[in-house]
Write an enzyme that holds these catalytic residues in place. Structure first.
Site, mmCIF file in Angstrom:
data_model
loop_
_atom_site.group_PDB
_atom_site.id
_atom_site.type_symbol
_atom_site.label_atom_id
_atom_site.label_comp_id
_atom_site.label_asym_id
_atom_site.label_seq_id
_atom_site.Cartn_x
_atom_site.Cartn_y
_atom_site.Cartn_z
ATOM 1 N N GLN A 1 31.008 -28.478 -17.588
ATOM 2 C CA GLN A 1 30.495 -29.176 -18.769
ATOM 3 C C GLN A 1 31.646 -29.829 -19.525
ATOM 4 O O GLN A 1 32.478 -29.154 -20.111
ATOM 5 C CB GLN A 1 29.728 -28.198 -19.674
ATOM 6 C CG GLN A 1 29.511 -28.657 -21.106
ATOM 7 C CD GLN A 1 28.778 -29.991 -21.247
ATOM 8 O OE1 GLN A 1 28.002 -30.386 -20.384
ATOM 9 N NE2 GLN A 1 29.036 -30.694 -22.332
ATOM 10 N N PHE A 2 31.691 -31.180 -19.466
ATOM 11 C CA PHE A 2 32.690 -31.928 -20.234
ATOM 12 C C PHE A 2 32.211 -32.029 -21.679
ATOM 13 O O PHE A 2 31.134 -32.562 -21.939
ATOM 14 C CB PHE A 2 32.889 -33.326 -19.646
ATOM 15 C CG PHE A 2 33.791 -33.339 -18.446
ATOM 16 C CD1 PHE A 2 35.128 -33.703 -18.563
ATOM 17 C CD2 PHE A 2 33.314 -32.963 -17.199
ATOM 18 C CE1 PHE A 2 35.967 -33.706 -17.461
ATOM 19 C CE2 PHE A 2 34.146 -32.962 -16.087
ATOM 20 C CZ PHE A 2 35.482 -33.332 -16.218
ATOM 21 N N ASN A 25 29.093 -29.292 -30.296
ATOM 22 C CA ASN A 25 27.839 -28.601 -30.619
ATOM 23 C C ASN A 25 26.744 -28.823 -29.583
ATOM 24 O O ASN A 25 26.004 -27.897 -29.249
ATOM 25 C CB ASN A 25 27.332 -29.052 -32.001
ATOM 26 C CG ASN A 25 28.274 -28.638 -33.107
ATOM 27 O OD1 ASN A 25 28.975 -27.639 -32.985
ATOM 28 N ND2 ASN A 25 28.312 -29.397 -34.187
ATOM 29 N N LYS A 55 11.966 -41.562 -26.648
ATOM 30 C CA LYS A 55 12.821 -40.682 -27.448
ATOM 31 C C LYS A 55 13.745 -41.496 -28.350
ATOM 32 O O LYS A 55 13.821 -41.286 -29.555
ATOM 33 C CB LYS A 55 13.619 -39.775 -26.511
ATOM 34 C CG LYS A 55 14.438 -38.726 -27.237
ATOM 35 C CD LYS A 55 15.880 -39.140 -27.393
ATOM 36 C CE LYS A 55 16.588 -38.216 -28.362
ATOM 37 N NZ LYS A 55 18.012 -38.484 -28.466
ATOM 38 N N GLY A 85 27.272 -29.751 -26.386
ATOM 39 C CA GLY A 85 27.753 -29.111 -25.160
ATOM 40 C C GLY A 85 27.504 -27.617 -25.165
ATOM 41 O O GLY A 85 26.986 -27.052 -24.193
ATOM 42 N N ARG A 86 27.853 -26.952 -26.278
ATOM 43 C CA ARG A 86 27.683 -25.497 -26.369
ATOM 44 C C ARG A 86 26.238 -25.099 -26.665
ATOM 45 O O ARG A 86 25.726 -24.129 -26.128
ATOM 46 C CB ARG A 86 28.581 -24.917 -27.479
ATOM 47 C CG ARG A 86 30.050 -25.093 -27.271
ATOM 48 C CD ARG A 86 30.883 -24.197 -28.180
ATOM 49 N NE ARG A 86 30.450 -24.159 -29.563
ATOM 50 C CZ ARG A 86 30.695 -25.086 -30.497
ATOM 51 N NH1 ARG A 86 31.410 -26.164 -30.162
ATOM 52 N NH2 ARG A 86 30.254 -24.963 -31.742
ATOM 53 N N GLY A 129 33.077 -29.590 -25.345
ATOM 54 C CA GLY A 129 32.768 -28.268 -25.896
ATOM 55 C C GLY A 129 32.200 -28.338 -27.296
ATOM 56 O O GLY A 129 32.229 -27.354 -28.034
#
Length: 388
Positions: free
Chosen positions: A7-8, A12, A213, A14-15, A10
């Site tokens: 996962q590139f 909010n 969306k 991403g985590r 880190g």
């Protein structure tokens, strides 16, 4: 050997979105980032919490089984991780894709696994994986481009989850809304089959999901922020308590809905229900979402395929109504010199220094022949002249 995802980013999303669902699907997650503090925090803490917030209350999940690498200082480690990964995802912002592409290209090129790696960009942009794919091809030697698809498959995605501004002392923990949608096209995976990630809704045609969306959630969120900012509101929920702002947001959404219904196989009733759900979501006071956070980066939000010009240009091409979208564009143009937002300062400079015609082309990417151009030009002139 267990499943592994790279996962590139880190941050909010991403985590608190991507890694949460990869973790729940049984993947070890390897975060890749260039921010020293973020990488160090992930390396030093073996877990963090994701708290889903809704009107029914809160639900917390603990995320474990992850590692973190700084691609700035340990590029060769990142290459090796990609060479043996099952999935590569990213949530870095559309403008950063070109910077992560070279190392992903090297990682894909180093693969010897028989099954290709799945590459899925999770960005608020149409065709983000296609964009990343293009950059990866540029960084792959010509003699290896033809066999690239033996080593990697690229699928576009549409992501939808509101991540409000986090408390300053929250560390790695993320507060996030309970609702989410993660749609990914399944056709690129062909006979190999798509990765096993239960949170993903695999679809044949992604465009309706992305446009619905982007032109409903993102358009309404940003419209609320820009009208709210103009009227001195601090929180998104407070802005939507103002009946006039709420009415203006609904008018904008009537226009984008008319496009979505005309263009995609979505009924008026279905879109009406979707709009109702979205306005209810962004009105959620438990998210404690700030107007300035949602409005930030106005240059990106005013660009050609984004949440305002994207639908308005298509409506203009079809001879349909887009007046309320122009009201929202005007409010976006007034989002200038907001503390902590470089783009709002740059927007002010562009409007101060350029002729209205040049500023319109610069900001929106529209050419002078486009049927929407005169309407945007009129709003640019109005803002430049300082008239309300």
């Amino acid at each position: 050997m267990g499943k592994k995802a790279i996962q590139f980013g880190g941050g909010n999303i991403g985590r608190g979105f991507v890694a949460e669902f990869l973790h729940k699907a049984g993947y070890e997650v390897v975060f890749v980032d260039v921010m020293d503090k973020m990488v160090e925090a992930l390396q030093q803490n073996k877990s963090y919490k994701v708290t889903e917030v809704s009107e029914e209350g809160e639900h917390t999940t603990t995320i474990t089984n992850y590692r973190a690498i700084n691609s700035k200082t340990h590029e060769s480690d990142v290459i090796q991780e990609i060479a043996t990964a099952d999935v590569v995802t990213c949530a870095v912002g559309p403008h950063i894709l070109k910077f992560i592409a070279p190392v992903i290209a090297k990682g894909i090129d180093a693969r010897t696994e028989s099954k290709p790696v799945a590459v899925i960009a999770c960005e608020n942009a149409i065709g983000a994986t296609d964009t990343l794919h293009g950059f990866i091809k540029q960084h792959t030697s010509q003699d290896r481009v033809e066999s690239l698809y033996d080593r990697a498959q690229f699928a576009n995605s549409a992501i939808d989850r509101i991540v409000p501004q986090q408390a300053p002392n929250s560390g790695l923990d993320v507060r996030i809304e309970k609702f989410y949608e993660w749609a990914v096209e399944k056709t690129p995976f062909g006979s190999v089959g798509h990765p096993d990630i239960p949170a993903i809704h695999w679809v044949d045609n992604l465009e309706p999901y992305i446009e619905r969306k982007l032109f409903t959630v993102n358009t309404s969120h940003a419209t609320t922020a820009y009208f709210g900012h103009f009227r001195g509101k601090k929180m998104i929920a407070d802005a939507l308590e103002d009946e006039e702002i709420r009415g203006l947001v609904h008018k904008v959404l009537e226009e984008t809905a008319s496009l979505i219904v005309a263009k995609h196989d979505i009924s008026e009733e279905e879109q009406k229900e979707y709009v109702k759900k979205i306005v209810s979501r962004i009105s959620n006071p438990y998210l404690e979402d700030k107007v300035e956070r949602v409005g930030r980066a106005p240059l990106r939000k005013l660009s050609r395929k984004e949440r305002f010009i994207g639908p308005a240009s298509q409506l203009a091409e079809r001879g349909m109504k887009y007046d309320s979208l122009m009201d929202a564009v005007e409010m976006a143009l007034r989002f200038q010199n907001v503390p902590g937002d470089d783009e709002s300062a740059e927007l002010a400079n562009i409007l101060n220094e350029q002729r209205a015609e040049d500023a319109t082309i610069h900001l929106t990417g529209l050419d002078e022949e486009h049927p929407l151009y005169p309407a945007v030009l009129e709003r640019v002139r109005k803002v430049q002249q300082g008239t309300k």
